[in-house]
Design an enzyme around this catalytic site. Structure first.
Site: not given
Length: 332
Positions: A12, A32-33, A124, A149, A153, A179, A200, A292-294
């Site tokens: 982004i 920081n790549l 997010s 995550y 945020k 998304n 995805l 997990p987490g979705d």
């Protein structure tokens, strides 16, 4: 305008840098790549005819940040840098809290020391947790996040809000992304994660190209129209435009909160079908257990951004799929 972009060689961030450079801003990138390549800077120059300043540095490195702020005196910081994979955050929570929260605190302290008090923050839709209803509006309650995550945020939004209360000179924009998918129309930049993709669309394009054998669809027993998770997919160029649209808000102190999405929800199978229709390439996939987490479904009400910023997403789902595939095919 002199704008410091953290994570500016990422997905982004790089698309936002294109739009900033094209409108004539002076752009300084810190990255920081860890999940991008320095060659993205060359691509930005090819696209825009202008080369941003680039530093390979970590936002947790206070001395490096201090040198960069002393040299360039940025007016605004657009803050993308951070680890961002939902599934990975469940298995590596300490890494996510340390990188995302500690790094941002260091960045904010350096900004304050250099009298730079304007930040556009990459937030997010995960801050809404499992929403009671959809579409999601900005005034919906936040919290109840389902993965580390999203919690980073959420915590950072609270930290930034507390900061503006403590010092009214601060101006902060909290941009809650849905998304992002797709790629720049040039095919020179796009979503190109290191290793196996966590998101995805880059997984879909790598299966289409034959780099990966099959796409795993995590669960088909959600309470949605086809059993797969539903999300608000937005073209990354539309999302980047949202960052430009919010910059005038930086003149006004306080917290400015906007959802950046299309207002339409598509399932994982909808994305697969749209990709096949728009590119003519079949995608091999298999149904696996939920990740997990979705959550089941999540899409936005973006009307506040349309009313207050004059911004709205313009590109179609087919545009997103075609541009992502164009980028994938252009890679060596």
């Amino acid at each position: 305008m002199r704008i410091l972009v953290t994570g500016g060689t990422g997905y982004i961030g790089s698309h936002t840098c294109v739009q900033l450079l094209e409108r004539g801003d002076d752009v300084i990138i810190i990255d920081n790549l860890c999940n991008s390549e320095a060659s993205v800077v060359d691509s930005l120059e090819k696209i825009t005819g202008r080369r941003p300043v680039f530093y390979e540095a970590d936002i947790r490195d206070r001395e490096a940040l201090d040198r960069i702020f002393s040299a360039y005196d940025p007016e605004v910081v657009i803050h993308f840098a951070g680890l961002k994979a939902v599934g990975e955050s469940v298995s590596k929570p300490l890494e996510y809290y340390e990188n995302n929260i500690s790094g941002t605190l260091t960045l904010l302290e350096v900004m304050r020391a250099h009298d730079c008090r304007k930040m556009v923050f990459s937030s997010s839709a995960t801050v809404y947790g499992t929403p009671a209803s959809v579409p999601i509006r900005e005034e919906f309650p936040t919290g109840g996040t389902t993965n580390p995550y999203g919690t980073t945020k959420l915590f950072l939004e609270r930290i930034l809000t507390d900061l503006t209360v403590s010092d009214p000179r601060w101006s902060v924009a909290l941009l809650r992304y849905f998304n992002p998918i797709g790629a720049h129309q040039s095919g020179l930049i796009g979503d190109d994660p290191t290793g196996i993709p966590n998101n995805l669309m880059p997984y879909v394009t790598r299966v289409a190209k034959g780099t990966l054998p099959v796409l795993s669809v995590y669960g088909n027993d959600y309470p949605t129209h086809d059993g797969t998770g539903v999300r608000d997919y937005i073209h990354v160029e539309d999302l980047a435009a949202g960052h430009v649209a919010v910059l005038p808000c930086m003149k006004t102190p306080g917290v400015h909160i906007y959802n950046l999405g299309t207002g339409v929800g598509y399932s994982v199978l909808d994305i697969i079908n749209a990709f096949e229709r728009s590119t003519g390439v079949k995608i091999a996939y298999r149904i696996t257990e939920r990740r997990p987490g979705d959550i089941a479904e999540c899409w936005s009400d973006p009307s506040r951004a349309a009313k207050e910023l004059g911004w709205k997403a313009e590109r179609t789902l087919e545009d997103m799929c075609r541009s992502a595939w164009n980028f994938e095919k252009s890679k060596a």
